[in-house]
Design a protein around this motif. Structure first.
Motif, PDB file in Angstrom:
ATOM      1  N   ALA A   7      42.855  45.780  52.401  1.00  0.00           N
ATOM      2  CA  ALA A   7      42.212  45.464  51.572  1.00  0.00           C
ATOM      3  C   ALA A   7      41.342  46.220  50.826  1.00  0.00           C
ATOM      4  CB  ALA A   7      41.480  44.244  51.734  1.00  0.00           C
ATOM      5  N   ARG A   8      40.956  46.523  51.619  1.00  0.00           N
ATOM      6  CA  ARG A   8      38.848  48.165  50.968  1.00  0.00           C
ATOM      7  C   ARG A   8      39.959  48.811  50.424  1.00  0.00           C
ATOM      8  NH1 ARG A   8      36.874  47.423  56.344  1.00  0.00           N
ATOM      9  NH2 ARG A   8      38.212  48.766  56.879  1.00  0.00           N
ATOM     10  N   HIS A   9      41.076  49.323  50.902  1.00  0.00           N
ATOM     11  CA  HIS A   9      41.439  50.325  49.683  1.00  0.00           C
ATOM     12  C   HIS A   9      42.337  49.810  48.491  1.00  0.00           C
ATOM     13  CE1 HIS A   9      44.197  53.856  48.716  1.00  0.00           C
ATOM     14  NE2 HIS A   9      45.447  52.775  48.962  1.00  0.00           N
ATOM     15  N   TYR A  10      42.261  48.886  48.379  1.00  0.00           N
ATOM     16  CA  TYR A  10      43.133  48.370  47.212  1.00  0.00           C
ATOM     17  C   TYR A  10      41.722  47.546  46.736  1.00  0.00           C
ATOM     18  CZ  TYR A  10      44.730  44.661  43.955  1.00  0.00           C
ATOM     19  OH  TYR A  10      44.959  43.918  42.670  1.00  0.00           O
ATOM     20  N   ASN A  11      41.183  47.056  47.439  1.00  0.00           N
ATOM     21  CA  ASN A  11      39.733  46.054  46.511  1.00  0.00           C
ATOM     22  C   ASN A  11      38.750  47.803  45.787  1.00  0.00           C
ATOM     23  OD1 ASN A  11      40.496  44.031  46.552  1.00  0.00           O
ATOM     24  ND2 ASN A  11      38.995  44.133  48.300  1.00  0.00           N
ATOM     25  N   ALA A  12      38.836  48.838  46.198  1.00  0.00           N
ATOM     26  CA  ALA A  12      38.498  50.316  45.701  1.00  0.00           C
ATOM     27  C   ALA A  12      38.783  50.426  44.398  1.00  0.00           C
ATOM     28  CB  ALA A  12      38.676  51.576  46.569  1.00  0.00           C
ATOM     29  N   ARG A  13      39.445  50.297  43.731  1.00  0.00           N
ATOM     30  CA  ARG A  13      40.017  50.218  42.283  1.00  0.00           C
ATOM     31  C   ARG A  13      40.001  48.977  41.786  1.00  0.00           C
ATOM     32  NH1 ARG A  13      44.833  53.112  44.776  1.00  0.00           N
ATOM     33  NH2 ARG A  13      44.457  55.024  45.540  1.00  0.00           N
ATOM     34  N   VAL A  14      39.822  48.034  42.356  1.00  0.00           N
ATOM     35  CA  VAL A  14      39.318  46.422  41.721  1.00  0.00           C
ATOM     36  C   VAL A  14      37.935  46.865  40.852  1.00  0.00           C
ATOM     37  CG1 VAL A  14      39.496  44.541  41.171  1.00  0.00           C
ATOM     38  CG2 VAL A  14      40.926  45.350  43.052  1.00  0.00           C
ATOM     39  N   ARG A  15      38.001  46.481  39.524  1.00  0.00           N
ATOM     40  CA  ARG A  15      36.437  46.526  38.948  1.00  0.00           C
ATOM     41  C   ARG A  15      36.375  44.990  38.295  1.00  0.00           C
ATOM     42  NH1 ARG A  15      37.529  49.814  33.331  1.00  0.00           N
ATOM     43  NH2 ARG A  15      39.326  49.154  34.359  1.00  0.00           N
ATOM     44  N   PRO A  16      35.259  44.141  38.673  1.00  0.00           N
ATOM     45  CA  PRO A  16      35.030  43.160  38.577  1.00  0.00           C
ATOM     46  C   PRO A  16      34.786  42.825  37.087  1.00  0.00           C
ATOM     47  CG  PRO A  16      33.251  44.071  39.529  1.00  0.00           C
ATOM     48  CD  PRO A  16      34.532  44.912  39.545  1.00  0.00           C
ATOM     49  N   LEU A  17      34.996  41.664  36.238  1.00  0.00           N
ATOM     50  CA  LEU A  17      35.058  41.494  35.187  1.00  0.00           C
ATOM     51  C   LEU A  17      33.898  40.332  35.263  1.00  0.00           C
ATOM     52  CD1 LEU A  17      38.417  41.231  33.430  1.00  0.00           C
ATOM     53  CD2 LEU A  17      36.740  42.672  33.173  1.00  0.00           C
ATOM     54  N   SER A  18      33.014  40.710  33.918  1.00  0.00           N
ATOM     55  CA  SER A  18      31.769  39.364  33.753  1.00  0.00           C
ATOM     56  C   SER A  18      31.692  39.754  32.981  1.00  0.00           C
ATOM     57  CB  SER A  18      30.200  39.767  34.736  1.00  0.00           C
ATOM     58  OG  SER A  18      30.137  40.890  34.053  1.00  0.00           O
ATOM     59  N   PHE A  19      31.626  37.947  31.894  1.00  0.00           N
ATOM     60  CA  PHE A  19      32.378  37.839  30.633  1.00  0.00           C
ATOM     61  C   PHE A  19      30.109  36.847  30.095  1.00  0.00           C
ATOM     62  CE2 PHE A  19      36.422  37.866  31.061  1.00  0.00           C
ATOM     63  CZ  PHE A  19      36.491  38.928  31.029  1.00  0.00           C
ATOM     64  N   LYS A  20      29.791  37.063  28.970  1.00  0.00           N
ATOM     65  CA  LYS A  20      28.720  36.716  28.282  1.00  0.00           C
ATOM     66  C   LYS A  20      28.977  35.321  27.206  1.00  0.00           C
ATOM     67  CE  LYS A  20      27.304  41.132  28.137  1.00  0.00           C
ATOM     68  NZ  LYS A  20      27.945  42.089  28.698  1.00  0.00           N
ATOM     69  N   PRO A  21      28.641  34.784  27.673  1.00  0.00           N
ATOM     70  CA  PRO A  21      28.540  33.656  25.944  1.00  0.00           C
ATOM     71  C   PRO A  21      28.628  35.167  25.110  1.00  0.00           C
ATOM     72  CG  PRO A  21      26.386  32.541  27.547  1.00  0.00           C
ATOM     73  CD  PRO A  21      27.081  34.711  28.039  1.00  0.00           C
ATOM     74  N   GLY A  22      28.817  34.786  23.919  1.00  0.00           N
ATOM     75  CA  GLY A  22      29.373  35.681  23.059  1.00  0.00           C
ATOM     76  C   GLY A  22      30.727  36.411  22.858  1.00  0.00           C
ATOM     77  N   ASP A  23      31.493  37.053  23.465  1.00  0.00           N
ATOM     78  CA  ASP A  23      32.140  38.233  23.740  1.00  0.00           C
ATOM     79  C   ASP A  23      33.501  37.207  23.337  1.00  0.00           C
ATOM     80  OD1 ASP A  23      30.392  39.486  25.222  1.00  0.00           O
ATOM     81  OD2 ASP A  23      31.562  38.988  27.286  1.00  0.00           O
ATOM     82  N   LEU A  24      34.942  38.188  23.198  1.00  0.00           N
ATOM     83  CA  LEU A  24      35.798  37.604  22.152  1.00  0.00           C
ATOM     84  C   LEU A  24      36.317  38.638  23.162  1.00  0.00           C
ATOM     85  CD1 LEU A  24      35.438  39.308  18.787  1.00  0.00           C
ATOM     86  CD2 LEU A  24      35.132  36.703  19.937  1.00  0.00           C
ATOM     87  N   VAL A  25      37.736  37.227  24.189  1.00  0.00           N
ATOM     88  CA  VAL A  25      38.576  37.653  24.987  1.00  0.00           C
ATOM     89  C   VAL A  25      40.144  36.734  24.470  1.00  0.00           C
ATOM     90  CG1 VAL A  25      36.709  37.561  26.808  1.00  0.00           C
ATOM     91  CG2 VAL A  25      37.969  35.042  26.037  1.00  0.00           C
ATOM     92  N   LEU A  26      41.000  37.723  25.921  1.00  0.00           N
ATOM     93  CA  LEU A  26      41.919  37.589  25.051  1.00  0.00           C
ATOM     94  C   LEU A  26      42.259  36.269  26.509  1.00  0.00           C
ATOM     95  CD1 LEU A  26      43.761  40.395  23.707  1.00  0.00           C
ATOM     96  CD2 LEU A  26      43.259  38.522  22.097  1.00  0.00           C
ATOM     97  N   ARG A  27      43.655  35.519  26.005  1.00  0.00           N
ATOM     98  CA  ARG A  27      43.891  34.889  27.090  1.00  0.00           C
ATOM     99  C   ARG A  27      45.417  34.902  26.928  1.00  0.00           C
ATOM    100  NH1 ARG A  27      43.417  28.281  26.361  1.00  0.00           N
ATOM    101  NH2 ARG A  27      44.797  28.899  24.903  1.00  0.00           N
ATOM    102  N   LYS A  28      45.942  34.636  29.009  1.00  0.00           N
ATOM    103  CA  LYS A  28      47.473  34.633  29.074  1.00  0.00           C
ATOM    104  C   LYS A  28      48.013  33.822  28.703  1.00  0.00           C
ATOM    105  CE  LYS A  28      47.290  37.407  33.574  1.00  0.00           C
ATOM    106  NZ  LYS A  28      47.893  36.994  35.186  1.00  0.00           N
ATOM    107  N   ASN A  29      48.916  33.935  27.832  1.00  0.00           N
ATOM    108  CA  ASN A  29      49.338  33.257  27.115  1.00  0.00           C
ATOM    109  C   ASN A  29      50.746  32.323  28.652  1.00  0.00           C
ATOM    110  OD1 ASN A  29      51.158  31.541  25.669  1.00  0.00           O
ATOM    111  ND2 ASN A  29      52.763  33.035  25.080  1.00  0.00           N
ATOM    112  N   SER A  30      50.951  33.178  30.088  1.00  0.00           N
ATOM    113  CA  SER A  30      51.583  32.469  31.348  1.00  0.00           C
ATOM    114  C   SER A  30      50.750  31.088  31.182  1.00  0.00           C
ATOM    115  CB  SER A  30      52.315  33.096  31.453  1.00  0.00           C
ATOM    116  OG  SER A  30      51.446  33.906  32.545  1.00  0.00           O
TER     117      SER A  30
END
Length: 166
Positions: free
Chosen positions: A91-114
């Motif tokens: 888990a540590r090896h995998y999570n070392a490459r994960v960048r957490p996302l945090s959104f703020k009000p006003g950000d433009l985002v795309l949503r998964k179609n699936s």
């Protein structure tokens, strides 16, 4: 097994024996040892004189097996601890490459179609839909979205289903 397409059933016991007598990475133990308490004697050891086969004494073996049965629970617990440690390392090896996302009000985002399934999910359909505006965001990773016109999207979405629009 690929090369023995016709006689794969004859090869299956050999493959299963090899799996059961090979120490697993996570537990450092063989499945055979965790099940039957003892180390397995592989077929090659029976034909070739080795210390294990040559010094075998039936009476002492019975006493050792009883002792091993008494110690089995501790051995299984140690294997479970090693497995948990191994999972943590993975888990540590995998999570070392994960960048957490945090959104703020006003950000433009795309949503998964699936996830939304507003459009078809065929092979050639787009994977993302939007853009949407983030109206509210919390620490748990959930966002309320709105269309560019200001109309609110009915459901709340998790960060894992969103992507920053660029």
């Amino acid at each position: 097994m690929e090369s023995a397409r016709v006689g794969w059933l004859d090869e299956l016991p050999t493959i299963l024996w090899a799996y059961r007598t090979t120490p697993q990475t996570a537990t450092q133990e063989t499945p055979f040892a965790l099940t039957y308490v003892a180390k397995a004697v592989i077929p090659a050891e029976i034909g070739v004189p080795s210390d294990r086969v040559h010094n075998f004494i039936t009476r002492d073996n019975e006493d050792e097996l009883r002792l091993n049965l008494d110690l089995l629970e501790g051995r299984r617990e140690e294997a479970a601890i090693r497995m948990a440690k191994y999972r943590g390392q993975i888990a540590r090896h995998y999570n070392a490459r994960v960048r957490p996302l945090s959104f703020k009000p006003g950000d433009l985002v795309l949503r998964k179609n699936s996830v939304s399934r507003l459009q078809g999910t065929d092979k050639l359909d787009p994977n993302w839909e939007g853009p949407y505006v983030v109206k509210e965001a919390d620490r748990g990773g959930y966002c309320k979205l709105a269309h560019l016109s200001g109309e609110e999207v009915p459901r709340t979405w998790h960060n894992s289903n969103l992507r920053i629009f660029r």
